[in-house]
Design a protein around this motif. Sequence first.
Motif, PDB file in Angstrom:
ATOM      1  N   ASP A  52       6.412  33.530  10.932  1.00  0.00           N
ATOM      2  CA  ASP A  52       6.491  32.053  10.227  1.00  0.00           C
ATOM      3  C   ASP A  52       6.828  31.086  11.670  1.00  0.00           C
ATOM      4  N   TYR A  76      16.436  22.379   2.172  1.00  0.00           N
ATOM      5  CA  TYR A  76      16.481  22.295   3.675  1.00  0.00           C
ATOM      6  C   TYR A  76      15.518  22.749   4.434  1.00  0.00           C
ATOM      7  N   LYS A  77      15.080  23.905   3.975  1.00  0.00           N
ATOM      8  CA  LYS A  77      13.825  24.506   4.703  1.00  0.00           C
ATOM      9  C   LYS A  77      12.722  23.781   4.403  1.00  0.00           C
ATOM     10  N   ARG A  78      12.456  23.280   3.243  1.00  0.00           N
ATOM     11  CA  ARG A  78      10.994  22.782   2.757  1.00  0.00           C
ATOM     12  C   ARG A  78      11.118  21.114   3.610  1.00  0.00           C
ATOM     13  N   SER A  99      12.634  20.826   6.639  1.00  0.00           N
ATOM     14  CA  SER A  99      12.428  21.312   7.714  1.00  0.00           C
ATOM     15  C   SER A  99      10.715  21.826   8.192  1.00  0.00           C
ATOM     16  N   ASP A 100      10.113  22.245   7.121  1.00  0.00           N
ATOM     17  CA  ASP A 100       8.864  22.838   7.325  1.00  0.00           C
ATOM     18  C   ASP A 100       7.727  21.440   7.196  1.00  0.00           C
TER      19      ASP A 100
END
Length: 189
Positions: free
Chosen positions: A21, A67-69, A71-72
């Motif tokens: 990742d 949060y991850k989405r 950030s990505d």
Amino acid sequence: IRGSGSLFGYSQSGDSVVGFDYYSKILSKTIRLGGFSTNSPDPIVDFDNAYISPSLIEDEAQRMFYYKRISDCLNERSLKNFLNETTSLFGPLPHPALLLFKCKSLALLAEQTPIVGIKKIKNSFILTASSLLLKNIPSFLNLVSVFFDSKGLVYAVSSDSTFLKIKFSYVKEDSYILLEKFLIKTHVK
């Protein structure tokens, strides 16, 4: 030919800390920015009041997903699409959640500058520029001076061997616009 299952995992390359990742993220950034620089970390934008409230999303795992989405997101377009998707699911977002999207937008814009950090605590901001990414430090300091003087803002610059830090206070609501204009001015890569 085999799958990428353990291509970057422990069993493939020893005591590696680079997962697939993270490798994909580095590769995507390199392609997007047109070249690799070992001295260009992802900019960190940290506003003290940017978060997803449990009253908006109760489930902690789902909040982490959002949060991850955010950030990505690799560019403004994907960020805007995700904002639209999130707004269609939850309705108008509260200010702290909307700030997360603005922070990511600033981070994407900062990738094209020597700015590696933007931190906001109450009404104070600290902008951190990497000395390694600056081609001409006196020119950059002149640009900082002209920008902040034109806005009537008092600021202080400090440095060490690796970073220049610009500290200033700003109490108006349009701090995002001010920072966006500053990043556009410092677009030097």
